[in-house]
Design a protein around this motif. Structure first.
Motif, PDB file in Angstrom:
ATOM      1  N   MET A  79       0.830  -1.204   0.000  1.00 44.24           N
ATOM      2  CA  MET A  79       0.000   0.000   0.000  1.00 44.24           C
ATOM      3  C   MET A  79       0.871   1.264   0.000  1.00 44.24           C
ATOM      4  N   ALA A  80       1.936   1.254   0.779  1.00 47.02           N
ATOM      5  CA  ALA A  80       2.839   2.411   0.800  1.00 47.02           C
ATOM      6  C   ALA A  80       3.544   2.565  -0.557  1.00 47.02           C
ATOM      7  N   LEU A  81       3.936   1.445  -1.174  1.00 49.26           N
ATOM      8  CA  LEU A  81       4.536   1.504  -2.505  1.00 49.26           C
ATOM      9  C   LEU A  81       3.554   2.103  -3.503  1.00 49.26           C
ATOM     10  N   ALA A  82       2.292   1.737  -3.389  1.00 47.75           N
ATOM     11  CA  ALA A  82       1.269   2.313  -4.266  1.00 47.75           C
ATOM     12  C   ALA A  82       1.206   3.826  -4.105  1.00 47.75           C
ATOM     13  N   GLN A  83       1.283   4.294  -2.865  1.00 48.42           N
ATOM     14  CA  GLN A  83       1.238   5.739  -2.613  1.00 48.42           C
ATOM     15  C   GLN A  83       2.470   6.447  -3.183  1.00 48.42           C
ATOM     16  N   LYS A 139       2.442   9.236  -6.132  1.00 46.47           N
ATOM     17  CA  LYS A 139       3.045  10.573  -6.013  1.00 46.47           C
ATOM     18  C   LYS A 139       4.029  10.831  -7.157  1.00 46.47           C
ATOM     19  N   PHE A 140       4.878   9.844  -7.463  1.00 51.73           N
ATOM     20  CA  PHE A 140       5.793   9.996  -8.598  1.00 51.73           C
ATOM     21  C   PHE A 140       5.015  10.211  -9.894  1.00 51.73           C
ATOM     22  N   GLY A 141       3.971   9.425 -10.078  1.00 47.96           N
ATOM     23  CA  GLY A 141       3.167   9.544 -11.287  1.00 47.96           C
ATOM     24  C   GLY A 141       2.487  10.893 -11.402  1.00 47.96           C
ATOM     25  N   ALA A 184       0.271   3.866 -13.573  1.00 51.67           N
ATOM     26  CA  ALA A 184      -0.245   2.513 -13.805  1.00 51.67           C
ATOM     27  C   ALA A 184       0.245   1.551 -12.731  1.00 51.67           C
ATOM     28  N   CYS A 185       1.505   1.681 -12.353  1.00 54.95           N
ATOM     29  CA  CYS A 185       2.075   0.817 -11.307  1.00 54.95           C
ATOM     30  C   CYS A 185       1.367   1.038  -9.976  1.00 54.95           C
ATOM     31  N   SER A 186       0.997   2.283  -9.692  1.00 55.67           N
ATOM     32  CA  SER A 186       0.285   2.552  -8.441  1.00 55.67           C
ATOM     33  C   SER A 186      -1.056   1.833  -8.443  1.00 55.67           C
ATOM     34  N   GLY A 187      -1.748   1.846  -9.555  1.00 54.99           N
ATOM     35  CA  GLY A 187      -3.023   1.139  -9.652  1.00 54.99           C
ATOM     36  C   GLY A 187      -2.862  -0.354  -9.457  1.00 54.99           C
ATOM     37  N   LEU A 188      -1.817  -0.918 -10.027  1.00 51.16           N
ATOM     38  CA  LEU A 188      -1.537  -2.340  -9.864  1.00 51.16           C
ATOM     39  C   LEU A 188      -1.249  -2.660  -8.390  1.00 51.16           C
ATOM     40  N   CYS A 189      -0.447  -1.831  -7.750  1.00 54.32           N
ATOM     41  CA  CYS A 189      -0.135  -2.044  -6.335  1.00 54.32           C
ATOM     42  C   CYS A 189      -1.373  -1.911  -5.459  1.00 54.32           C
ATOM     43  N   ALA A 222       4.996   4.568   4.825  1.00 53.68           N
ATOM     44  CA  ALA A 222       4.841   5.817   4.084  1.00 53.68           C
ATOM     45  C   ALA A 222       5.803   6.883   4.598  1.00 53.68           C
ATOM     46  N   MET A 223       5.983   6.954   5.909  1.00 52.13           N
ATOM     47  CA  MET A 223       6.900   7.943   6.454  1.00 52.13           C
ATOM     48  C   MET A 223       8.339   7.636   6.046  1.00 52.13           C
ATOM     49  N   LEU A 224       8.713   6.369   6.117  1.00 49.25           N
ATOM     50  CA  LEU A 224      10.053   5.994   5.675  1.00 49.25           C
ATOM     51  C   LEU A 224      10.248   6.285   4.186  1.00 49.25           C
TER      52      LEU A 224
END
Length: 120
Positions: free
Chosen positions: A17-21, A25-27, A51-56, A87-89
């Motif tokens: 979930m944090a990777l998705a966030q 943000k990058f996207g 797209a990667c965020s949606g997949l995650c 997310a903080m890290l």
């Protein structure tokens, strides 16, 4: 299933979930300003981070469905707060944000709380 087996699943789900966030943000940083025009939609549809965020998000949701099917919601839901830790890290490592002592104390309390809940 034991309550302790929830902890690694919650860690994985929270990390995804944090990777998705982070990917979102990058996207969003690469996208054109929002508008109902071809430029915006092209920037959204051709943006691999978006797209990667949606997949995650999708993978994290599937794992979340597994978790709440097999564990009590009162046990599983507090584990979602682990995503705040990741997310903080991520904010520090990817976006070079400053995190003050109060936020670190908050993260420590979240981790302690999740550990206590998992050990019930």
């Amino acid at each position: 299933m034991t309550n302790l087996s929830l902890f690694p699943l919650a860690l994985i789900q929270s990390a995804i979930m944090a990777l998705a966030q982070v990917m979102l943000k990058f996207g969003l940083q690469r996208m054109a300003p929002f508008g109902w025009n071809a430029t915006f939609w092209r920037s959204a549809l051709l943006n691999w981070q978006f797209a990667c965020s949606g997949l995650c998000f999708g993978v994290a949701s599937l794992l979340w469905m597994y978790i709440i099917k097999h564990y009590p919601l009162s046990l599983a839901y507090p584990m979602v707060s682990l995503s705040y830790v990741f997310a903080m890290l991520s904010a520090i490592f990817f976006f070079h944000e400053h995190v003050d002592l109060v936020k670190w104390i908050g993260v420590l309390l979240i981790m302690i709380g999740c550990t206590l809940i998992a050990k019930q």
